[in-house]
Design a protein around this motif. Sequence first.
Motif, PDB file in Angstrom:
ATOM      1  N   PHE A  32      20.762  51.856 -40.399  1.00  0.00           N
ATOM      2  CA  PHE A  32      21.136  49.984 -40.224  1.00  0.00           C
ATOM      3  C   PHE A  32      20.682  50.246 -41.768  1.00  0.00           C
ATOM      4  CE2 PHE A  32      20.636  46.335 -39.147  1.00  0.00           C
ATOM      5  CZ  PHE A  32      19.122  45.529 -39.365  1.00  0.00           C
ATOM      6  N   GLN A  33      21.252  49.542 -42.302  1.00  0.00           N
ATOM      7  CA  GLN A  33      20.301  48.869 -43.722  1.00  0.00           C
ATOM      8  C   GLN A  33      20.316  46.994 -43.507  1.00  0.00           C
ATOM      9  OE1 GLN A  33      18.979  50.506 -46.429  1.00  0.00           O
ATOM     10  NE2 GLN A  33      18.522  48.814 -46.520  1.00  0.00           N
ATOM     11  N   GLU A  34      19.081  46.629 -43.804  1.00  0.00           N
ATOM     12  CA  GLU A  34      19.427  45.425 -44.422  1.00  0.00           C
ATOM     13  C   GLU A  34      19.465  45.158 -45.466  1.00  0.00           C
ATOM     14  OE1 GLU A  34      17.326  41.134 -42.502  1.00  0.00           O
ATOM     15  OE2 GLU A  34      16.811  42.624 -42.403  1.00  0.00           O
ATOM     16  N   TRP A  40      24.237  43.318 -43.380  1.00  0.00           N
ATOM     17  CA  TRP A  40      24.075  44.672 -43.334  1.00  0.00           C
ATOM     18  C   TRP A  40      24.849  45.723 -42.906  1.00  0.00           C
ATOM     19  CZ3 TRP A  40      23.738  39.948 -40.445  1.00  0.00           C
ATOM     20  CH2 TRP A  40      22.812  39.036 -40.432  1.00  0.00           C
ATOM     21  N   THR A  50      30.436  47.642 -43.296  1.00  0.00           N
ATOM     22  CA  THR A  50      29.564  46.257 -43.713  1.00  0.00           C
ATOM     23  C   THR A  50      29.532  45.163 -43.375  1.00  0.00           C
ATOM     24  OG1 THR A  50      29.406  46.892 -45.703  1.00  0.00           O
ATOM     25  CG2 THR A  50      29.192  44.319 -45.991  1.00  0.00           C
ATOM     26  N   SER A  90      18.675  43.691 -35.903  1.00  0.00           N
ATOM     27  CA  SER A  90      17.729  45.187 -35.721  1.00  0.00           C
ATOM     28  C   SER A  90      18.144  45.826 -34.572  1.00  0.00           C
ATOM     29  CB  SER A  90      16.828  43.787 -35.060  1.00  0.00           C
ATOM     30  OG  SER A  90      17.179  43.453 -33.730  1.00  0.00           O
TER      31      SER A  90
END
Length: 583
Positions: A32-34, A40, A50, A90
């Motif tokens: 998981f990438q913010e 994200w 994305t 999150s």
Amino acid sequence: MWVTDVAATMALLLSSSRAHALPSLAPTGPFFQELGNNTWVIGNEIWNMTQGRQYGVKLYYKDHDCVGDAVGHYVSYNGAQSDLNWTSASIHNGGTYQGATYLDVKFASREGDMHWVIFSGLAGAYQYFVNRDLPTLGEFRTLWRLDNTTFTHGKTDLRDEALPPLSEYLPENKVQDETWLRTDGSGGYITKYDLSSWVRTQSYYGVYSDRFGSWYINAGKDYYNGNHLKQELMIHRESKTGDAVQLNMIHGTHFQVSAVDEFPEGKMWGPWLWYLNDGSREDAAQRAQDECAAWPYAWFEDEAYHQRGSVGGQLMLPDGRPATHAAVFLGDNSQSKTALDMGSDYYYTGYADAEGRFEFRDVRAAAYGLQAWSNGSELADVTTEFLQQDVVVVAGETTELGTMTWRVSNKTKIFQVGDFDRTSYGFAYGGAPYEHGLVEKCPADLKFTVGTSKTEDWCFGQSKQGSWVISFSLNKLGAPIPKRAQKEEATLIVSLAGYSTGVSSHIWANDVVIGNLTSGAAPGLLNDPSLYRSGTTAGEWRYFEFPFDAGTVLRKGVNEIRFEVTSNTTWRGFMWDSVVLEW
């Protein structure tokens, strides 16, 4: 293909209980990438997507963007009127199950939370949604709108075919909601509703080509609204853009009068599996079989989800017959709605065996109402329902209800046309594949002679102005012959598998009007869209009784019951289940 604008920003991500280190290039497990600005990226070593505030785009799988210029993934309710907006994201949970690591990524909105459970090595993800504050609604769905050159075909349990080319959707040929006359001169139609199916029996469905497949596998179905006859739109071509649409109608109304429900906080839909492959239907079918065998999912970390028990019993008729193959339904512990219209909580469907026994396993612990009705065959003559309230399912236990007696009518049956099973099966065209306008093949006038005509001589739907007549002879059937000097109540039972408004009918017994079937008039018929949305088997079931004085209306010898359509609208009308006369 890895999303290039993400590679430079890969860093250490923190959840509430652990740190998840992601590599700076291609990941080796779930991540998981913010990125900031409500954007994200989620995925694993096989795929990544994305996610923006509203839409999930840039779905990379096998070095290919499967969304392209299409809309992508989103969640919405009440059609396309209200798309959910994600205010935060999150890592909700994570861990290891049978050697495979996973992350549960939560996207939060005002209405509730959409979760993606991403396992290492899995092409796709498990998804589920938890209600926080959804409004009272009819339609609630998750869906993919995917690139139409990557996904060229659609498959349900009932159909497997190429999606129509966008060039076929000519404005001048549009005849109604998402329905167009074909351009080939055949007189046929293109409509999105042809790729509908029964939600409780579907194993897997999706869009595919010879290189790519995107599938939904809903192994557990207790979160769906409705009963055995709940059907929904699953696949279609978006007529404005050409997107290949893969619908997950987890609370739908496409073939119903209404299914408006309020949901308790915490109501959960899912988990289901969204699955990617190379377009192989055989692989998707095997995966569906494996998912069904693994449900309820042991890896899923939710206490209420695992609080389950079993319930069973046996249904017997007063004459000693078992309720062979009866449809059995475990639903709301009240009768405020029909079984098809229930949808606030969790629901279970099944069928009794040859001895009338039934069992529901893996039922969420709660109090339920138990219903049963004829599924045709040995129970084709049973016009009543069975109902027992306050059936309590306890976690980890089996509730045995024992032998229960199903009360049936003790009146004398004069005739019956069609099995009592809430469907049009057995009639001409009844149960045919979804097809727009099929009811037009049914005649305006029809004569059915009891004792001579066959069930298939009655057509599945009545739409045109004209009269359908059931002719019966009392002195040939061994039925009681009414005495003109005394009052004897007869009852005409009319069971409709569906009804679409715009058609009105008077019901005659010989020369006397004994009732009517008219939109808005007593007994009151509301619209379900089944007949004009390609339905041929069922819509919303309706049951009516029309009592009359047999002593003054009927006579020895030949009599007639007549359904006279006095006004009509094309493609709308009555879908038949059964007609019964008794006294």
